[in-house]
Design an enzyme around this catalytic site. Structure first.
Site, PDB file in Angstrom:
ATOM      1  CB  SER A  80     -40.663  -7.022   4.864  1.00 51.34           C
ATOM      2  OG  SER A  80     -40.027  -7.579   5.997  1.00 51.34           O
ATOM      3  CG  HIS A 133     -40.652  -2.942   6.115  1.00 51.02           C
ATOM      4  ND1 HIS A 133     -41.243  -1.792   6.574  1.00 51.02           N
ATOM      5  CD2 HIS A 133     -40.866  -3.887   7.073  1.00 51.02           C
ATOM      6  CE1 HIS A 133     -41.803  -2.025   7.755  1.00 51.02           C
ATOM      7  NE2 HIS A 133     -41.580  -3.288   8.082  1.00 51.02           N
ATOM      8  CG  ASP A 149     -39.802  -6.109   9.605  1.00 49.12           C
ATOM      9  OD1 ASP A 149     -40.522  -5.179  10.009  1.00 49.12           O
ATOM     10  OD2 ASP A 149     -40.087  -6.816   8.618  1.00 49.12           O
ATOM     11  CG  MET A 191     -38.382  -8.316  15.000  1.00 53.32           C
ATOM     12  SD  MET A 191     -39.075  -9.918  14.579  1.00 53.32           S
ATOM     13  CE  MET A 191     -40.032  -9.475  13.127  1.00 53.32           C
ATOM     14  CG  HIS A 222     -41.542  -2.014  11.674  1.00 52.93           C
ATOM     15  ND1 HIS A 222     -42.332  -3.095  11.342  1.00 52.93           N
ATOM     16  CD2 HIS A 222     -42.072  -1.505  12.817  1.00 52.93           C
ATOM     17  CE1 HIS A 222     -43.287  -3.239  12.252  1.00 52.93           C
ATOM     18  NE2 HIS A 222     -43.149  -2.295  13.157  1.00 52.93           N
ATOM     19  CG  MET A 234     -41.590  -4.491  15.361  1.00 54.77           C
ATOM     20  SD  MET A 234     -41.897  -5.933  14.328  1.00 54.77           S
ATOM     21  CE  MET A 234     -40.640  -5.670  13.099  1.00 54.77           C
ATOM     22  CG  MET A 258     -47.899  -3.406  13.383  1.00 60.60           C
ATOM     23  SD  MET A 258     -46.686  -3.733  12.079  1.00 60.60           S
ATOM     24  CE  MET A 258     -46.667  -5.525  12.025  1.00 60.60           C
ATOM     25  CG  ASP A 311     -45.224  -4.673   8.436  1.00 59.90           C
ATOM     26  OD1 ASP A 311     -45.124  -5.706   7.759  1.00 59.90           O
ATOM     27  OD2 ASP A 311     -44.353  -4.284   9.244  1.00 59.90           O
TER      28      ASP A 311
END
Ligand code: DX5
Ligand code: ZN
Length: 220
Positions: A8, A33, A35, A37, A66, A68, A137, A175
């Protein structure tokens, strides 16, 4: 079952991001990965499409995105255009999970559904056979560097049993709080795609990836 490392980049040094990513690729990390957000679904804000476009140019790794973010359906097309290979959305963030997955699939990339630590794995049952990956998660989403919540591995175990009962080998990703010292326990629970942020990018990313890969290969 294939065991995969997905470093990540949330914990990487963004001033030298391309180099750091390439170290993980040359040491054998098949996925990367990413992320995203939004400061709404999770308390923090990270990065988005423009960064993904640049990352796409420097690596051939599978870009494991991913999301979020609240109502990810609004953005999946742009993430696919920017280079995503897998898009994982949060069960808790969608009004219509099935429509969101359908849209991702229509765009020709792989689908994933993620659940937060407080969400039971049973909500995933109706999606078995429809998605490529389940993400359990192992910390509360929002920040790197947290400690793995042990009870979340019980959910992984129960989910793997559910999948086996239905005769399918869908990937289970974990994760949060993954490090060399708990890899075996995580694989024993039934996960096969491991996200690791700080354990890869804090310190020597090449050496850290190499050690993770050795540990995954010795498990096979
Ligand atoms: C947390 C993110 C993770 C994070 C993991 O919300 O989804 O991908 O980067 O970081 P570590 O491996 O440091 O726990
Ligand atoms: Zn993540």
């Amino acid at each position: 079952m294939e065991y995969v490392l997905s470093p990540s980049i949330l914990s990487a040094d963004f001033a030298v991001l391309g180099n750091e990513i390439q170290k993980t690729e040359s040491e054998g990390a098949k996925y990367l990965h990413f992320d995203v957000m939004d400061g709404v679904f999770v308390p923090s804000i990270s990065f988005g499409m423009p960064v993904l476009k640049s990352v796409r140019k420097v690596t051939g790794q599978v870009l494991d995105v991913h999301l979020m973010i609240t109502e990810p359906i609004r953005y999946v097309e742009e993430f696919v255009k920017s280079g995503a290979d897998i898009i994982t959305i949060h069960y808790e963030a969608c009004k219509d999970v099935r429509a969101t997955l359908a849209k991702i699939r229509e765009l020709g990339v792989k689908t994933g559904i993620s659940i937060c630590p407080e969400t039971p794995e049973t909500v995933l049952e109706e999606f078995i056979g429809e998605v490529d990956m389940f993400l359990v998660m192992t910390v509360h989403p929002g920040f790197g560097g947290q400690k793995l919540i042990p009870e979340t591995l019980d959910k992984v175990r129960r989910l793997r049993n559910m999948l086996e009962e239905k005769g399918t080998e869908t990937d289970i990703q974990v994760d949060g709080g993954v490090h060399l010292g708990n890899v075996r326990e995580i694989l024993d629970a039934g996960a096969n795609v491991l996200v690791a942020g700080s354990a890869v990018f804090k310190g020597d990313a090449a050496a850290n990836t190499r050690e993770f890969m050795e540990s995954l290969r010795s498990y096979e």
